[in-house]
Motif scaffolding. Structure first.
Motif, PDB file in Angstrom:
ATOM      1  N   MET A  35      -5.422 -48.558 -54.246  1.00 42.76           N
ATOM      2  CA  MET A  35      -5.327 -49.930 -54.393  1.00 42.76           C
ATOM      3  C   MET A  35      -6.164 -50.751 -55.181  1.00 42.76           C
ATOM      4  O   MET A  35      -7.472 -50.303 -54.956  1.00 42.76           O
ATOM      5  CB  MET A  35      -5.156 -50.494 -53.026  1.00 42.76           C
ATOM      6  CG  MET A  35      -3.952 -49.900 -52.057  1.00 42.76           C
ATOM      7  SD  MET A  35      -4.009 -50.679 -50.468  1.00 42.76           S
ATOM      8  CE  MET A  35      -2.749 -49.451 -49.639  1.00 42.76           C
ATOM      9  N   LYS A  36      -5.733 -51.626 -55.999  1.00 44.58           N
ATOM     10  CA  LYS A  36      -6.779 -52.386 -56.741  1.00 44.58           C
ATOM     11  C   LYS A  36      -7.463 -53.342 -55.590  1.00 44.58           C
ATOM     12  O   LYS A  36      -6.622 -54.211 -54.979  1.00 44.58           O
ATOM     13  CB  LYS A  36      -6.126 -53.171 -57.742  1.00 44.58           C
ATOM     14  CG  LYS A  36      -5.636 -52.356 -58.990  1.00 44.58           C
ATOM     15  CD  LYS A  36      -4.949 -52.742 -60.007  1.00 44.58           C
ATOM     16  CE  LYS A  36      -3.602 -53.985 -59.737  1.00 44.58           C
ATOM     17  NZ  LYS A  36      -2.777 -53.094 -59.518  1.00 44.58           N
ATOM     18  N   THR A  37      -8.715 -53.185 -55.456  1.00 39.63           N
ATOM     19  CA  THR A  37      -9.366 -53.874 -54.405  1.00 39.63           C
ATOM     20  C   THR A  37     -10.570 -54.739 -54.774  1.00 39.63           C
ATOM     21  O   THR A  37     -11.311 -54.644 -55.853  1.00 39.63           O
ATOM     22  CB  THR A  37      -9.896 -52.776 -53.416  1.00 39.63           C
ATOM     23  OG1 THR A  37      -8.803 -51.901 -53.009  1.00 39.63           O
ATOM     24  CG2 THR A  37     -10.594 -53.400 -51.815  1.00 39.63           C
ATOM     25  N   ALA A  54      -3.867 -61.854 -55.412  1.00 35.43           N
ATOM     26  CA  ALA A  54      -3.840 -60.503 -54.627  1.00 35.43           C
ATOM     27  C   ALA A  54      -2.425 -60.362 -53.678  1.00 35.43           C
ATOM     28  O   ALA A  54      -2.018 -61.489 -53.224  1.00 35.43           O
ATOM     29  CB  ALA A  54      -4.930 -60.306 -53.495  1.00 35.43           C
ATOM     30  N   LYS A  55      -1.908 -59.467 -53.852  1.00 35.23           N
ATOM     31  CA  LYS A  55      -0.587 -59.047 -52.997  1.00 35.23           C
ATOM     32  C   LYS A  55      -0.812 -59.466 -51.771  1.00 35.23           C
ATOM     33  O   LYS A  55       0.165 -59.733 -50.927  1.00 35.23           O
ATOM     34  CB  LYS A  55      -0.139 -57.705 -53.444  1.00 35.23           C
ATOM     35  CG  LYS A  55       0.455 -57.543 -54.778  1.00 35.23           C
ATOM     36  CD  LYS A  55       0.770 -55.997 -55.031  1.00 35.23           C
ATOM     37  CE  LYS A  55       1.093 -55.701 -56.372  1.00 35.23           C
ATOM     38  NZ  LYS A  55       1.628 -54.444 -56.644  1.00 35.23           N
ATOM     39  N   HIS A  56      -2.098 -59.166 -51.280  1.00 43.12           N
ATOM     40  CA  HIS A  56      -2.575 -58.859 -49.801  1.00 43.12           C
ATOM     41  C   HIS A  56      -3.846 -59.466 -49.463  1.00 43.12           C
ATOM     42  O   HIS A  56      -4.915 -59.304 -50.106  1.00 43.12           O
ATOM     43  CB  HIS A  56      -2.349 -57.591 -48.979  1.00 43.12           C
ATOM     44  CG  HIS A  56      -0.934 -56.645 -49.123  1.00 43.12           C
ATOM     45  ND1 HIS A  56       0.198 -57.249 -48.115  1.00 43.12           N
ATOM     46  CD2 HIS A  56      -0.321 -56.268 -50.094  1.00 43.12           C
ATOM     47  CE1 HIS A  56       1.131 -56.479 -48.825  1.00 43.12           C
ATOM     48  NE2 HIS A  56       1.107 -55.986 -49.573  1.00 43.12           N
ATOM     49  N   GLU A  97      -4.058 -59.249 -61.017  1.00 44.54           N
ATOM     50  CA  GLU A  97      -3.725 -59.294 -59.564  1.00 44.54           C
ATOM     51  C   GLU A  97      -4.298 -58.278 -58.795  1.00 44.54           C
ATOM     52  O   GLU A  97      -3.852 -57.001 -59.295  1.00 44.54           O
ATOM     53  CB  GLU A  97      -2.242 -59.382 -59.395  1.00 44.54           C
ATOM     54  CG  GLU A  97      -1.741 -59.760 -58.158  1.00 44.54           C
ATOM     55  CD  GLU A  97      -0.519 -59.810 -57.787  1.00 44.54           C
ATOM     56  OE1 GLU A  97       0.184 -60.554 -57.067  1.00 44.54           O
ATOM     57  OE2 GLU A  97       0.415 -58.815 -58.411  1.00 44.54           O
ATOM     58  N   GLU A 133       3.912 -51.453 -49.226  1.00 46.46           N
ATOM     59  CA  GLU A 133       3.981 -51.413 -50.681  1.00 46.46           C
ATOM     60  C   GLU A 133       4.600 -50.142 -51.089  1.00 46.46           C
ATOM     61  O   GLU A 133       4.945 -49.644 -52.047  1.00 46.46           O
ATOM     62  CB  GLU A 133       2.569 -51.360 -51.337  1.00 46.46           C
ATOM     63  CG  GLU A 133       1.967 -52.711 -51.228  1.00 46.46           C
ATOM     64  CD  GLU A 133       2.835 -53.966 -51.855  1.00 46.46           C
ATOM     65  OE1 GLU A 133       3.261 -53.374 -53.012  1.00 46.46           O
ATOM     66  OE2 GLU A 133       2.948 -55.001 -51.460  1.00 46.46           O
ATOM     67  N   ASP A 176      -4.460 -55.714 -55.393  1.00 47.28           N
ATOM     68  CA  ASP A 176      -3.650 -55.220 -54.300  1.00 47.28           C
ATOM     69  C   ASP A 176      -3.926 -55.782 -52.905  1.00 47.28           C
ATOM     70  O   ASP A 176      -3.183 -56.142 -52.355  1.00 47.28           O
ATOM     71  CB  ASP A 176      -3.289 -53.746 -54.156  1.00 47.28           C
ATOM     72  CG  ASP A 176      -2.729 -53.319 -55.340  1.00 47.28           C
ATOM     73  OD1 ASP A 176      -1.782 -53.689 -55.916  1.00 47.28           O
ATOM     74  OD2 ASP A 176      -3.258 -52.156 -55.931  1.00 47.28           O
TER      75      ASP A 176
END
Length: 555
Positions: free
Chosen positions: A45-47, A225-227, A21, A396, A23
């Motif tokens: 952030m994981k992008t 993704a969270k966002h 997942e 976050e 971010d």
């Protein structure tokens, strides 16, 4: 050495995006999406980023190619845009000096024109103050003689009263976008072109990712993704519709067209920002090596978003504008070597003409949590990204602040903007020692900045292979670098977004297109059918770069 960002590894990058997942998932690989990806990854952030065409294929390769402070916005009393733009262009110049350089701009003052002498003097002084212009780049007011000395092609009659002289910053918009994305990738982001977000994924009414399709293989992937950030430029409202959140404000697309002429036909030596005769709009004429380009138009657009085309009316408008301000040359349609058309995704304002609509950006947050951003201009991309990622970071609980104002972009590691020329001189000397002409080495060094050393390395280690494709070693090395480290996947990626040759060097395109096609067909193992498709796409772009579309209003 640059880290790989390869067109040969697209499927691997897509699979990696599905394995955890993220971010932040950014939809859209123009300058806005690129900036958001860089800001997000630089804060840990994981992008991921997906672009349904090539990076910068939309608006971000079709601008007037200026990182400018926006003098025209003073007239609309949008002081904050002028101030922010001035600050941002200084940051871009410092962090990416190889694709951003100062360009002195001449504003002719005409009797009965848009700008009078006093208003221009006051306006430019205010512009210098708001934009934080460096002391040696502050405006100058010129008399009639001085104005003509700056640009002898200007009309030499009783209408010309003098001129204002101020600094803008020119850029290669597509390469700036690419360098931002590459920097994000080097820092850990995943980014893939030719990948379309077909649908959004939801859980309990909240967006949790996107189902994307690799347009080259037809395979689909679910990226969670969270966002999810919708930075799709002219397509922003299409995603909002899929989300069921296109309410209230909406996009109003306007089209801008530019035409390119050879200096032998139009020997412009000074960038000029001038009045048109009929409607009082302002148009740029800008020299670029042995070419000059003129634009832009500003008209409402309702056609196909992916491929806006120049019409006969567009071409005639720009030719007429140029012949009014530079009457000694009287250019014709036959003199136009190339052109480009781009769309501005502006926020609709009732009752305003296309050129009056504000360039301010807007952020929309839907009930599902989809974040959409639209409007804005190239110069403000970094601040737009900062505002988006600030919002996500707050949600976050991420404390790290934006640092992109201090991040030197890919290719920009030349020792600072004041060291650029020294770097280029050394790079040119190295290129000449490898067999390039001075001009060839200059073009490549300015194109790639500090990454030119990698291109030279390819020349030294693989240059002999160039003859297999009928390509000079410098062009071959540039193409290999594009495929292996700039995610080139189609010939038009290389001949347009990576090198700008389609716009500014059509003879280069015509001479080397077959060699480029042969190399890419070999490298990507294209079938005959795939090769024919790429040939067709390339020839179509070459045709429309030169030829306007006939419309009912023209016939």
């Amino acid at each position: 050495m640059a880290k790989p960002f390869s067109g040969l590894q697209r499927e691997m990058y897509l699979k990696k995006m599905t394995q955890r997942e993220l971010d932040v998932l950014v939809i859209g690989g123009g300058i806005t999406g690129a900036g958001i990806a860089l800001d997000a990854v630089s804060r840990g952030m994981k992008t991921g980023l997906v672009e349904m065409q090539d990076f910068a294929a939309g608006t971000s390769s079709r601008s007037t190619k200026l990182v400018h402070g926006g003098l025209r916005y003073l007239k609309q009393l949008e002081f904050n845009i002028v101030k922010e733009s001035g600050q941002e262009r200084a940051i871009v110049f410092e962090n990416a000096p190889h694709v951003t350089q100062p360009e002195w701009m001449l504003l002719p003052l005409l009797k009965g024109g848009t700008y009078g002498k006093l208003a221009t003097s006051v306006g430019l002084k205010m512009y210098d103050t708001l934009a934080g212009v460096r002391k040696h780049e502050r405006r100058k007011m010129l008399n009639r003689k001085e104005t003509l000395e700056k640009e002898p092609l200007l009309r030499d009659d009783e209408k010309l009263k003098g001129g204002g002289y101020y600094v803008e910053y020119k850029t290669d918009d597509a390469r700036l976008t690419l360098e931002v994305i590459k920097e994000a990738v080097y820092r850990g982001a995943q980014a893939v072109n030719y990948t379309k977000a077909e649908n959004l994924l939801y859980e309990n009414g909240k967006v949790v990712g996107a189902r994307v399709t690799d347009r080259r293989t037809g395979e689909t992937y679910d990226i969670r993704a969270k966002h999810v950030v919708n930075a799709a430029g002219p397509w922003v409202d299409e995603l909002r519709e899929k989300d069921g959140s296109k309410q209230g404000k909406y996009l109003h697309l306007t089209k801008g067209v530019h035409i390119v002429l050879d200096q032998s036909k139009f020997p412009l030596r000074q960038a000029v920002y001038f009045d048109t005769e009929d409607d009082g709009r302002m148009v740029f004429a800008i020299p670029r090596r042995n070419k000059a380009y003129i634009g832009t138009t500003d008209t409402y657009y309702e056609g196909e978003i992916a491929n806006p085309r120049m019409t006969e009316a567009d071409m005639d408008y720009l030719i007429k504008a140029a012949n009014y301000m530079f009457p000694s040359k009287q250019i014709t349609r036959e003199d136009v070597e190339s052109s480009w058309s781009g769309l501005r995704p502006l926020i609709h304002e009732e009752g305003k003409s296309a050129s009056e609509i504000s360039r301010k950006d807007e952020t929309f947050i839907s009930e599902s949590g989809l974040i959409s951003i639209a409007g804005g201009k190239l110069t403000g991309y970094r601040k737009m990204a900062e505002r988006i990622i600030d919002r996500i970071a707050k949600q976050e609980g991420i404390k790290k602040k934006c640092i992109t104002d201090k991040i030197v972009l890919s290719g920009g590691d030349v020792g600072g903007s004041d060291k650029l020329q020294a770097f280029v001189s050394g790079a040119v000397e190295k290129g000449v020692s490898l067999g390039l002409s001075v001009e060839e080495a200059e073009v490549l060094s300015e194109l790639y900045g500090s990454n030119i050393l990698r291109v030279y390395e390819i020349m030294e280690t693989q240059g002999e292979e160039a003859k297999n494709y009928g390509l000079p070693e410098g062009i071959y090395a540039s193409l290999v670098y594009g495929v292996e480290e700039e995610m080139v996947y189609s010939p038009i990626d290389f001949l347009n977004r990576r090198t700008s040759a389609l716009f500014f060097n059509m003879p280069y395109v015509q001479k080397y297109k077959n060699g480029v096609l042969r190399y890419m067909a070999h490298r990507f193992n294209w079938t005959d059918e795939e090769l024919d498709k790429h040939i067709e796409m390339l020839e179509e772009e070459i045709y429309y770069a030169k030829n306007p579309v006939k419309t009912e209003e023209n016939n």
